[in-house]
Enzyme design. Structure first.
Site, mmCIF file in Angstrom:
data_model
loop_
_atom_site.group_PDB
_atom_site.id
_atom_site.type_symbol
_atom_site.label_atom_id
_atom_site.label_comp_id
_atom_site.label_asym_id
_atom_site.label_seq_id
_atom_site.Cartn_x
_atom_site.Cartn_y
_atom_site.Cartn_z
ATOM 1 N N VAL B 181 0.807 -1.119 -0.416
ATOM 2 C CA VAL B 181 0.284 -0.090 -0.220
ATOM 3 C C VAL B 181 0.782 1.605 0.010
ATOM 4 O O VAL B 181 0.498 1.871 -1.030
ATOM 5 C CB VAL B 181 -0.885 -0.002 1.314
ATOM 6 C CG1 VAL B 181 -1.960 1.804 1.687
ATOM 7 C CG2 VAL B 181 -1.899 -1.450 1.331
ATOM 8 N N HIS B 182 1.993 1.429 0.878
ATOM 9 C CA HIS B 182 2.624 2.680 0.669
ATOM 10 C C HIS B 182 3.555 2.553 -0.812
ATOM 11 O O HIS B 182 3.676 4.517 -0.818
ATOM 12 C CB HIS B 182 3.465 1.620 1.929
ATOM 13 C CG HIS B 182 5.029 2.861 2.142
ATOM 14 N ND1 HIS B 182 4.840 3.846 2.404
ATOM 15 C CD2 HIS B 182 6.390 3.088 1.800
ATOM 16 C CE1 HIS B 182 6.409 4.692 2.729
ATOM 17 N NE2 HIS B 182 7.240 4.112 2.275
#
Ligand code: HEM
Ligand code: SF4
Ligand code: SF4
Lengths: 311, 221
Positions: B181-182
């Site tokens: 996600v990051h």
């Protein structure tokens, strides 16, 4: 008396155990195995005199050297299984509350060669642990990475990892001897026939005779230890108190592969890969649908106005 | 109040476009050590996680090396992340606008920044990544030490090791997911990666995504 295995011929012959006989191979799959007769080692605890001939034979056959230890007041020597001691006589002094007799319970500890081996299930390295169609569970040193997962998988606390080599060791059931038609070294050395080796069905029949004999002599709970929780084992015990296996240096009563290990090696693997894959897929999909989030020229203009006003 | 919303190294440089210093060289080096060790940890860990990924051991010199090196990389990650933690924790404290931002997560993923509250140096999503990674890495090193047989084998029981290896595997899956996600957020929001390479972003980027931070920076001058 169960007839001992005859000595093999001295003419060279091809080993009978090979990759074709593998029913399971850690972290990998194998084609259907060539079947073999299921073998077993039967240890009749009631016949054992604690002489440790088997322990010595194991060291000798496998060319192992144990360190000189210290005496802590028991006959257990060494005090635990080690990378050099693959089988260990464990001595328990127990006062039978029914008879007030002191009973000296001596159990030969070592790998049980489970039909459903937790060590193999836990092992992450392809081919480091194999199971042959005759029931032997063997560690293959070249493929072992020394991670210690087998220790967590085993319900009997058997494998030991060498500090110097970083490899796992345990009883092989003398797979090298069995491969050429011999029995295990320990069975060969036992002076009282407390250890016998042969087809598992024969061993069970032999155990039945022994159990009947023990029962006729007052050991009402005499029985066979072949725990179904791990699919049965290829090392079995005749116990005089089969209702209380824990008496024998904590032999587990109903051993099974720990549910934690089952979850770790089962659901976690599939769910884990699925979750990571899904997160990555959602990201990719989002990018395709939403497109990149770009800074607009208006944003830059606004920032410029703010920066200039602020000066 | 504005001092608590910016870091000492942050600064605005007027120009065309306006540029904004977001990360010092030290912070960037710290970040990349953390990033590299995390990727190597994920690869070496996943190699043991599933048989289909065992081939990843070739990148580490075989299975034995993979097993040996992984926990040491973990130590590097832990120490390095500790550095990041002390650099970033203050500006990652939860603020009122973060709740609003999170409640409008639909607008976030749709890229409707104009409907979101103005946020400081970090938005609620970044803060969640920060705090969850902090917690996950703490759990990973704790459980990792319990299963680091080579040095800590005798200190733990087999049952403890079974629990630890399960916790470690589950936590690693979550950590890798958070990491995806990051990284995706950094790619999707164009202009972000420069913050960790050159240390700078454009004024427009700051205006669009972290307007409160930009306002505080301008006010500082
Ligand atoms: C922070 C310190 C860490 C330590 C001390 C540590 C230690 C360990 C140890 C000892 C193992 C067993 C295999 C081996 O001996 O190499 C292991 C397995 C593993 N580690 Fe770590 N680790 C750490 C961090 C991480 C991180 C950050 C990740 C992922 C992002 C990770 C993912 C994994 C995975 C997936 C496994 C395999 C688990 C399984 O087989 O189910 N580890 N770790
Ligand atoms: S230590 Fe045990 S689990 Fe790990 S690779 Fe060797 S045999 Fe397999
Ligand atoms: S006793 Fe332990 S080491 Fe032996 S086969 Fe069973 S699980 Fe594997």
């Amino acid at each position: 008396m169960y007839p001992p295995l005859p000595n093999p011929t001295v003419t060279p012959s091809a080993p009978k155990l090979s990759d074709k006989n593998l029913v399971r191979r850690s972290a990998s799959s194998v084609p259907a195995a060539e079947p073999m007769t299921q073998v077993a080692k039967l240890i009749d605890v009631s016949k054992c005199i604690g002489c440790k001939a088997c322990q010595t034979a194991c060291l000798e056959w496998n060319n192992l050297r144990e360190e000189v230890g210290v005496n802590t007041g028991t006959y257990d020597n060494p005090h635990d299984l080690t990378t050099a001691t693959w089988t260990l006589m464990r001595f328990t002094e127990w006062v039978n509350p029914q008879t007030q007799n002191l009973e000296w319970l001596i159990r030969k500890d070592g790998c049980m060669h489970c039909a459903d081996p937790g060590c193999l299930k836990a092992c992450p390295s392809p081919g480091a642990i194999v199971q042959y169609s005759n029931g032997i569970v063997d560690f293959v040193k070249e493929n072992c990475i020394g991670c210690g997962y087998c220790v967590k998988g085993c319900p009997f606390n058997i494998p030991r990892i060498s500090k110097t080599e970083g490899k796992a060791y345990k009883c092989t059931l003398c797979s090298d001897r069995v491969a050429v038609g011999q029995g295990p070294a320990c069975a060969k050395a036992c002076p009282t026939q407390a250890i016998v080796f042969g087809p598992k069905e024969d061993m069970k029949k032999h155990a039945d005779e022994r159990i009947k004999d023990l029962q006729s002599r007052g050991f009402k709970n005499a029985g066979l230890y072949d725990p179904p929780g791990v699919g049965g084992t290829h090392v079995m015990y005749v116990l005089h108190h089969a209702d209380q296996p824990q008496l024998y240096a904590n032999l587990p009563k109903d051993p099974t592969i720990s549910p934690i290990v089952e979850i770790w090696k089962g659901m976690t693997k599939y769910a884990g890969l699925a979750v990571m894959g899904a997160v990555a897929a959602v990201g990719l999909l989002h990018h395709i649908v939403a497109g990149p989030n770009r800074v607009s020229p208006e944003d830059e203009e606004a920032a410029k106005r703010l920066a200039e006003r602020g000066q | 109040m504005s001092n608590s919303e910016i870091d000492p190294g942050d600064a605005v440089h007027p120009g065309n476009p306006v540029t904004v210093d977001r990360y010092t060289a030290a912070a960037r080096v710290n970040h990349w050590i953390t990033a590299i060790s995390l990727v190597l940890l994920a690869l070496s860990g996943l190699a043991l996680f599933h048989p289909s990924l065992f081939f990843l051991t070739v990148f580490f010199g075989g299975g034995e090396w993979t097993r040996t090196i992984h926990p040491w990389l973990g130590v590097v990650l832990f120490v390095s992340f500790l550095g990041l933690f002390f650099r970033f924790w203050k500006l990652n404290l939860w603020k009122r606008e973060d709740g609003t931002w999170l409640a409008r997560v639909r607008d976030v993923v749709a890229g409707h920044e104009e409907k979101l509250p103005e946020v400081g140096k970090y938005n609620a999503g970044q803060k969640l990544v920060f705090w969850s990674m902090s917690l996950l890495i703490l759990v990973l090193i704790t459980s990792g030490i319990v299963i680091w047989d080579q040095y800590f084998g005798p200190y733990f029981t087999i049952t403890q090791k079974r629990v630890a290896v399960l916790v470690h595997a589950v936590t690693a899956v979550i950590a890798i997911s958070v990491w995806i996600v990051h990284v995706y957020a950094a790619i999707w929001v164009r202009g972000t990666i420069g913050a960790m390479t050159s240390g700078q972003v454009t004024g427009g980027w700051a205006w669009r995504h972290h307007r409160k931070w930009l306002r505080n920076l301008v006010a500082k001058h």
